[in-house]
Design a protein around this motif. Structure first.
Motif, PDB file in Angstrom:
ATOM      1  N   THR A  28      -2.413   6.515  -6.910  1.00 30.14           N
ATOM      2  CA  THR A  28      -3.117   5.392  -6.280  1.00 30.14           C
ATOM      3  C   THR A  28      -4.490   5.192  -6.910  1.00 30.14           C
ATOM      4  OG1 THR A  28      -4.186   6.752  -4.593  1.00 30.14           O
ATOM      5  CG2 THR A  28      -1.979   5.887  -4.079  1.00 30.14           C
ATOM      6  N   TRP A  29      -5.072   4.040  -6.629  1.00 34.63           N
ATOM      7  CA  TRP A  29      -6.440   3.786  -7.080  1.00 34.63           C
ATOM      8  C   TRP A  29      -7.405   4.813  -6.476  1.00 34.63           C
ATOM      9  CZ3 TRP A  29      -8.597   0.317 -10.494  1.00 34.63           C
ATOM     10  CH2 TRP A  29      -7.738  -0.642 -11.030  1.00 34.63           C
ATOM     11  N   ASP A  51      -5.550   2.241  -1.587  1.00 35.87           N
ATOM     12  CA  ASP A  51      -4.251   2.895  -1.477  1.00 35.87           C
ATOM     13  C   ASP A  51      -3.141   2.107  -2.150  1.00 35.87           C
ATOM     14  OD1 ASP A  51      -5.082   5.199  -0.056  1.00 35.87           O
ATOM     15  OD2 ASP A  51      -5.303   3.969   1.738  1.00 35.87           O
ATOM     16  N   LEU A  52      -3.511   1.092  -2.922  1.00 26.33           N
ATOM     17  CA  LEU A  52      -2.555   0.427  -3.789  1.00 26.33           C
ATOM     18  C   LEU A  52      -2.223   1.341  -4.963  1.00 26.33           C
ATOM     19  CD1 LEU A  52      -4.082  -3.160  -3.899  1.00 26.33           C
ATOM     20  CD2 LEU A  52      -1.885  -2.526  -2.885  1.00 26.33           C
ATOM     21  N   PRO A  53      -1.032   1.213  -5.536  1.00 25.60           N
ATOM     22  CA  PRO A  53      -0.721   2.006  -6.730  1.00 25.60           C
ATOM     23  C   PRO A  53      -1.636   1.613  -7.882  1.00 25.60           C
ATOM     24  CG  PRO A  53       0.932   0.320  -6.367  1.00 25.60           C
ATOM     25  CD  PRO A  53       0.074   0.327  -5.147  1.00 25.60           C
ATOM     26  N   LEU A  71       0.833  -1.199   0.000  1.00 25.36           N
ATOM     27  CA  LEU A  71       0.000   0.000   0.000  1.00 25.36           C
ATOM     28  C   LEU A  71       0.872   1.254   0.000  1.00 25.36           C
ATOM     29  CD1 LEU A  71      -2.643  -0.972   2.720  1.00 25.36           C
ATOM     30  CD2 LEU A  71      -2.874  -1.146   0.242  1.00 25.36           C
ATOM     31  N   LEU A  72       0.347   2.307  -0.600  1.00 24.94           N
ATOM     32  CA  LEU A  72       1.000   3.613  -0.556  1.00 24.94           C
ATOM     33  C   LEU A  72       0.275   4.444   0.495  1.00 24.94           C
ATOM     34  CD1 LEU A  72       1.449   4.275  -4.377  1.00 24.94           C
ATOM     35  CD2 LEU A  72       3.212   3.709  -2.731  1.00 24.94           C
ATOM     36  N   TYR A  74       6.728   0.052  -7.838  1.00 22.14           N
ATOM     37  CA  TYR A  74       5.327  -0.333  -7.662  1.00 22.14           C
ATOM     38  C   TYR A  74       4.679  -0.681  -9.000  1.00 22.14           C
ATOM     39  CZ  TYR A  74       5.803   1.621  -2.958  1.00 22.14           C
ATOM     40  OH  TYR A  74       6.196   1.871  -1.674  1.00 22.14           O
ATOM     41  N   GLN A  98       0.850  12.233  -0.124  1.00 20.81           N
ATOM     42  CA  GLN A  98       1.526  12.654  -1.348  1.00 20.81           C
ATOM     43  C   GLN A  98       2.437  13.829  -1.053  1.00 20.81           C
ATOM     44  OE1 GLN A  98       2.967  12.029  -4.110  1.00 20.81           O
ATOM     45  NE2 GLN A  98       1.112  11.549  -5.243  1.00 20.81           N
TER      46      GLN A  98
END
Length: 377
Positions: free
Chosen positions: A212-213, A256-258, A165-166, A297, A170
């Motif tokens: 991110t998504w 929060d996944l790329p 997860l990111l 990622y 930002q």
């Protein structure tokens, strides 16, 4: 003598002229390739979920065929049958679902590997000096195909693993104006990475992490696929012609996944939506050289067409990079969570057409006001 890190999951220093280091890297990669297919059913191995991509099983045969074609003497290399079944210009993709069973494919790989290993240690020092670059090229060829195999699985809803997860907020990284060097003349560098060259850059600010998504879904919810003002003319024409109304891959549970599965056109439109733009490949590479980017990622689109560097020379054959210097393919940088370590270097240049959505590709951006779009000339 050039020292690098061994192209595996370890961080052991190695000398790329050392045959033992190369052989260990060959074995590490082959173990990974075999593990990818170990638990797959024959149906999945032969499935072709997209007309532009070959089945996973075909990639196994192609890996073996290519290794034999380039590294073995003609007398013990490839047969006409192998060439037809597994060469890139052999059987049409629509016919590649008809494959031998997994055990036979793996035996084919093992037989070729035994021969290449025997030949590696029989080469004279003079032969080794002439061929060493080719052996590293073959290793990287298999590494690239192992990621393509994972893409074919992902198109069937099968992910080998997911990236982390990111979770960090930002932030931006600032790169100062100046003269920089890009490209590589390392022994492992592919033809399109060479030669090194000096470039001048204005100052710019670049995202510390990729999109991110969660961030991309704000574009979707704002009507991003229906609102013409955020798209380029060619991007909007493509979106309408193909009926594109949502991301290619299903939305994951963890937002929060790329973001992956993004075409250049979608990445560009999101940038316009946010008042940002994609970096040039030289901006991206220089930021990566300085250790300012959260890498690995997803592949990341740049605004740069895939083009030759000055004094470019094809290797090991003209058809590897040169046919794609057509203005229709754009550069992606960085490597993804599914990319093998040997390919993850700032100078590495991946390329796809702007309409490609199946790749593990996303984006990061620069601020428009920080730097105008520069010429790639």
């Amino acid at each position: 003598m050039n020292q690098r890190f061994i192209p595996s999951e370890t961080s052991t220093p190695f000398n790329p002229w050392d045959r033992e280091a190369l052989w260990q890297a060959f074995q590490n990669q082959r173990q990974f390739t075999r593990q990818l297919v170990a638990e797959l059913s024959e149906a999945v191995l032969c499935a072709q979920p997209h007309p532009l991509y070959s089945p996973v099983g075909w990639h196994l045969g192609h890996i073996g065929y290519t290794e034999a074609f380039w590294l073995l003497p003609e007398s013990s290399g490839v047969s006409d049958r192998d060439r037809y079944w597994y060469a890139a210009d052999g059987r049409p993709k629509a016919e590649r679902q008809h494959l031998p069973p997994r055990g036979q494919l793996l035996d084919y790989l093992a037989e070729i590997r035994q021969k290449t290993g025997d030949r590696l240690y029989s080469l004279s020092d003079e032969q080794w000096q002439r061929e060493v670059r080719l052996w590293w090229w073959i290793l990287q060829h298999e590494a690239q195909h192992s990621e393509t195999m994972q893409m074919v699985l992902a198109m069937q809803g099968i992910f080998t693993t997911l990236p982390p997860l990111l979770s960090s907020p930002q932030s931006w990284q600032r790169i100062a104006a100046g003269s920089y060097v890009i490209g590589s003349e390392d022994l492992l560098a592919l033809d399109n990475e060479q030669p090194v060259q000096s470039v001048e850059l204005l100052p710019f600010m670049i995202d510390a992490a990729p999109l991110t998504w969660r961030e991309f879904l704000t574009f979707v919810e704002a009507g991003g696929y229906q609102r013409r003002e955020w798209w380029s003319s060619s991007g909007w024409e493509w979106r309408e012609a193909e009926g594109i109304t949502a991301p290619f891959y299903p939305v994951p549970e963890d937002l929060d996944l790329p973001m992956w599965g993004l075409s250049f056109y979608e990445a560009e439109a999101y940038g316009h939506f946010q008042g940002k733009r994609l970096p040039s490949e030289r901006e991206w590479e220089i930021a990566a050289q300085q250790g300012l980017l959260n890498q690995g990622y997803v592949w990341e689109w740049t605004q740069s067409p895939f083009a030759p560097y000055p004094e470019f020379q094809s290797y090991p054959y003209r058809g590897y990079s040169a046919p794609y210097f057509d203005g229709k393919h754009f550069v992606l940088k960085g490597g993804s969570h599914w990319t093998r370590p040997i390919l993850k270097r700032p100078s590495f240049r991946n390329w796809y057409s702007r309409t490609t959505r199946e790749v593990f590709a996303g984006a990061r951006y620069v601020q428009l006001e920080a730097l105008p779009i520069e010429s790639e000339a």
